[in-house]
Design a protein around this motif. Structure first.
Motif, PDB file in Angstrom:
ATOM      1  N   ASP A  84       0.967  -1.336  -0.068  1.00  0.00           N
ATOM      2  CA  ASP A  84       0.003  -0.067   0.026  1.00  0.00           C
ATOM      3  C   ASP A  84       0.984   1.166  -0.173  1.00  0.00           C
ATOM      4  O   ASP A  84       0.367   2.329   0.160  1.00  0.00           O
ATOM      5  CB  ASP A  84      -1.013   0.209   1.302  1.00  0.00           C
ATOM      6  N   LEU A  85       2.014   1.074  -0.302  1.00  0.00           N
ATOM      7  CA  LEU A  85       3.351   1.973  -0.245  1.00  0.00           C
ATOM      8  C   LEU A  85       3.384   2.734   1.158  1.00  0.00           C
ATOM      9  O   LEU A  85       3.966   3.867   1.228  1.00  0.00           O
ATOM     10  CB  LEU A  85       2.977   3.182  -1.321  1.00  0.00           C
ATOM     11  N   SER A  86       3.000   2.264   2.210  1.00  0.00           N
ATOM     12  CA  SER A  86       3.275   2.844   3.528  1.00  0.00           C
ATOM     13  C   SER A  86       4.838   2.509   3.906  1.00  0.00           C
ATOM     14  O   SER A  86       5.185   1.066   3.468  1.00  0.00           O
ATOM     15  CB  SER A  86       2.562   2.354   4.925  1.00  0.00           C
ATOM     16  N   ILE A  87       5.652   3.292   4.357  1.00  0.00           N
ATOM     17  CA  ILE A  87       7.000   2.958   4.406  1.00  0.00           C
ATOM     18  C   ILE A  87       7.001   2.052   5.634  1.00  0.00           C
ATOM     19  O   ILE A  87       6.739   2.382   6.769  1.00  0.00           O
ATOM     20  CB  ILE A  87       7.750   4.379   4.808  1.00  0.00           C
ATOM     21  N   ILE A  88       8.109   1.028   5.525  1.00  0.00           N
ATOM     22  CA  ILE A  88       8.629   0.046   6.850  1.00  0.00           C
ATOM     23  C   ILE A  88       9.651   0.730   7.597  1.00  0.00           C
ATOM     24  O   ILE A  88       9.719   0.841   8.460  1.00  0.00           O
ATOM     25  CB  ILE A  88       8.659  -1.244   6.143  1.00  0.00           C
ATOM     26  N   ASN A  89      10.631   1.265   6.477  1.00  0.00           N
ATOM     27  CA  ASN A  89      12.065   1.486   7.099  1.00  0.00           C
ATOM     28  C   ASN A  89      12.728   2.288   5.866  1.00  0.00           C
ATOM     29  O   ASN A  89      12.537   1.945   4.754  1.00  0.00           O
ATOM     30  CB  ASN A  89      12.783   0.559   7.523  1.00  0.00           C
ATOM     31  N   THR A  90      13.541   3.493   6.456  1.00  0.00           N
ATOM     32  CA  THR A  90      14.405   3.914   5.467  1.00  0.00           C
ATOM     33  C   THR A  90      15.685   4.162   5.754  1.00  0.00           C
ATOM     34  O   THR A  90      15.923   4.534   7.051  1.00  0.00           O
ATOM     35  CB  THR A  90      13.762   5.465   5.078  1.00  0.00           C
ATOM     36  N   ASP A  91      16.675   3.749   5.012  1.00  0.00           N
ATOM     37  CA  ASP A  91      18.072   3.935   5.095  1.00  0.00           C
ATOM     38  C   ASP A  91      18.516   5.154   4.673  1.00  0.00           C
ATOM     39  O   ASP A  91      18.304   5.462   3.418  1.00  0.00           O
ATOM     40  CB  ASP A  91      18.830   2.655   4.790  1.00  0.00           C
ATOM     41  N   PHE A  92      19.396   5.934   5.370  1.00  0.00           N
ATOM     42  CA  PHE A  92      19.975   6.917   4.922  1.00  0.00           C
ATOM     43  C   PHE A  92      21.657   6.810   4.963  1.00  0.00           C
ATOM     44  O   PHE A  92      22.002   6.366   5.690  1.00  0.00           O
ATOM     45  CB  PHE A  92      19.810   8.237   5.680  1.00  0.00           C
ATOM     46  N   TYR A  93      22.067   7.220   3.657  1.00  0.00           N
ATOM     47  CA  TYR A  93      23.648   7.048   3.456  1.00  0.00           C
ATOM     48  C   TYR A  93      24.180   8.252   3.022  1.00  0.00           C
ATOM     49  O   TYR A  93      23.748   9.140   2.217  1.00  0.00           O
ATOM     50  CB  TYR A  93      23.747   5.785   2.434  1.00  0.00           C
ATOM     51  N   LEU A  94      25.292   8.524   3.517  1.00  0.00           N
ATOM     52  CA  LEU A  94      26.299   9.622   3.109  1.00  0.00           C
ATOM     53  C   LEU A  94      27.608   9.248   2.929  1.00  0.00           C
ATOM     54  O   LEU A  94      28.294   8.814   3.578  1.00  0.00           O
ATOM     55  CB  LEU A  94      26.093  10.676   4.200  1.00  0.00           C
ATOM     56  N   GLU A  95      27.901   9.584   1.328  1.00  0.00           N
ATOM     57  CA  GLU A  95      29.316   8.702   1.201  1.00  0.00           C
ATOM     58  C   GLU A  95      30.174   9.685   0.448  1.00  0.00           C
ATOM     59  O   GLU A  95      29.900  10.743  -0.158  1.00  0.00           O
ATOM     60  CB  GLU A  95      28.946   7.500   0.107  1.00  0.00           C
ATOM     61  N   ASN A  96      31.465   9.411   0.851  1.00  0.00           N
ATOM     62  CA  ASN A  96      32.447  10.596   0.283  1.00  0.00           C
ATOM     63  C   ASN A  96      33.716   9.443  -0.176  1.00  0.00           C
ATOM     64  O   ASN A  96      33.803   8.532   0.557  1.00  0.00           O
ATOM     65  CB  ASN A  96      33.125  11.279   1.220  1.00  0.00           C
ATOM     66  N   TYR A  97      34.075   9.932  -1.516  1.00  0.00           N
ATOM     67  CA  TYR A  97      35.426   9.037  -2.069  1.00  0.00           C
ATOM     68  C   TYR A  97      36.269   9.894  -2.304  1.00  0.00           C
ATOM     69  O   TYR A  97      36.057  10.845  -3.212  1.00  0.00           O
ATOM     70  CB  TYR A  97      34.623   8.070  -3.241  1.00  0.00           C
ATOM     71  N   LEU A  98      37.625   9.411  -2.456  1.00  0.00           N
ATOM     72  CA  LEU A  98      38.542  10.320  -2.831  1.00  0.00           C
ATOM     73  C   LEU A  98      39.690   9.395  -3.298  1.00  0.00           C
ATOM     74  O   LEU A  98      39.965   8.414  -2.728  1.00  0.00           O
ATOM     75  CB  LEU A  98      39.359  11.325  -1.901  1.00  0.00           C
ATOM     76  N   SER A  99      40.315   9.496  -4.672  1.00  0.00           N
ATOM     77  CA  SER A  99      41.367   8.559  -5.115  1.00  0.00           C
ATOM     78  C   SER A  99      42.317   9.767  -5.726  1.00  0.00           C
ATOM     79  O   SER A  99      41.889  10.569  -6.376  1.00  0.00           O
ATOM     80  CB  SER A  99      40.975   7.530  -6.054  1.00  0.00           C
ATOM     81  N   LEU A 100      43.697   9.512  -5.333  1.00  0.00           N
ATOM     82  CA  LEU A 100      44.825  10.147  -5.883  1.00  0.00           C
ATOM     83  C   LEU A 100      45.791   9.209  -6.587  1.00  0.00           C
ATOM     84  O   LEU A 100      46.155   8.517  -5.939  1.00  0.00           O
ATOM     85  CB  LEU A 100      45.471  11.021  -4.751  1.00  0.00           C
ATOM     86  N   THR A 101      45.955   9.689  -7.585  1.00  0.00           N
ATOM     87  CA  THR A 101      46.988   8.795  -8.435  1.00  0.00           C
ATOM     88  C   THR A 101      48.171   9.542  -9.380  1.00  0.00           C
ATOM     89  O   THR A 101      47.862  10.584  -9.898  1.00  0.00           O
ATOM     90  CB  THR A 101      46.040   8.118  -9.622  1.00  0.00           C
ATOM     91  N   TYR A 102      49.438   8.979  -8.848  1.00  0.00           N
ATOM     92  CA  TYR A 102      50.413   9.612  -9.830  1.00  0.00           C
ATOM     93  C   TYR A 102      50.878   8.669 -10.839  1.00  0.00           C
ATOM     94  O   TYR A 102      51.257   7.376 -10.477  1.00  0.00           O
ATOM     95  CB  TYR A 102      51.758   9.851  -8.800  1.00  0.00           C
ATOM     96  N   ASN A 103      50.710   8.890 -12.226  1.00  0.00           N
ATOM     97  CA  ASN A 103      51.100   8.031 -13.231  1.00  0.00           C
ATOM     98  C   ASN A 103      52.371   8.567 -13.830  1.00  0.00           C
ATOM     99  O   ASN A 103      52.954   9.433 -14.057  1.00  0.00           O
ATOM    100  CB  ASN A 103      50.137   8.285 -14.345  1.00  0.00           C
ATOM    101  N   TYR A 104      53.654   7.619 -13.644  1.00  0.00           N
ATOM    102  CA  TYR A 104      54.803   8.057 -14.105  1.00  0.00           C
ATOM    103  C   TYR A 104      55.175   7.210 -15.271  1.00  0.00           C
ATOM    104  O   TYR A 104      55.260   5.945 -15.654  1.00  0.00           O
ATOM    105  CB  TYR A 104      55.831   7.183 -13.052  1.00  0.00           C
TER     106      TYR A 104
END
Length: 196
Positions: A97-117
């Motif tokens: 009936d579209l009533s909400i059982i549960n809601t999960d909230f996510y906040l994500e941060n991602y960082l990559s740093l690459t040195y190519n030689y």
């Protein structure tokens, strides 16, 4: 028909629309070169909305993502690349009936740093954090993953890499191919990639 397609595009919260398991993704990107083609940038914005049915329970996912990539050429095949991503995601479980059982909230941060030689070997640092809270317990849980990688190009079709650290598991997408990847905690991973 046209009415159902409009409902999916508008993402109407109705049983009629959800029974079609709608999927909508809107992505926009600005990219280009500057500084005499030495600096490349890519700035994106993405909104994903999808609905699936699991054992007569609807799962609604809404994710807002800001992906960015910057590359600076140092000349001679040397470069520095950073990839930074922010994501705010909600995953709701709903009764028929579209009533909400549960809601999960996510906040994500991602960082990559690459040195190519010399287009031969690359050194990468990875950092990812995630804060998760559900609407029932309302107790935030934070996780952090860090890793270091060295990758060498053996020839035009093969790469060898050594990774140390932790990686988050789940759905990982690269070059248009998505696969479930298991989590990896505080270890060493050796990989040989070959294209046939």
């Amino acid at each position: 028909d046209i009415l159902n397609n409009l409902n999916v595009l508008k993402n109407n919260e109705s049983l009629e629309n959800y029974s079609l398991y709608p999927f909508r993704q809107i992505y926009s990107e600005l990219s280009g070169y500057t500084m005499k083609d030495k600096f490349y940038f890519k700035l994106g914005i993405d909104q994903l909305d999808k609905v699936k049915l699991y054992n007569s329970v609807f799962q609604k996912t809404a994710a807002f993502t800001l992906p960015t990539m910057f590359t600076y050429s140092l000349g001679g095949g040397n470069s520095i690349t950073s990839y930074i991503e922010y994501q705010n995601k909600e995953v709701s479980l709903m009764n028929p009936d579209l009533s909400i059982i549960n809601t999960d909230f996510y906040l994500e941060n991602y960082l990559s740093l690459t040195y190519n030689y010399s287009n031969f070997v690359s050194f990468s640092l990875f950092y990812e954090d995630e804060t998760h809270e559900d609407s029932i317990n309302k107790v935030p849980k934070a996780d952090i993953w860090r890793g270091y990688d060295i990758t060498a190009k053996l020839n035009s079709t093969s790469q060898f890499s050594v990774f140390y650290g932790s990686q988050k598991g789940g759905l990982v997408c690269a070059n248009g191919v998505c696969a479930e990847q298991p989590g990896f905690d505080d270890g060493i991973k050796v990989t040989l990639r070959t294209i046939f």
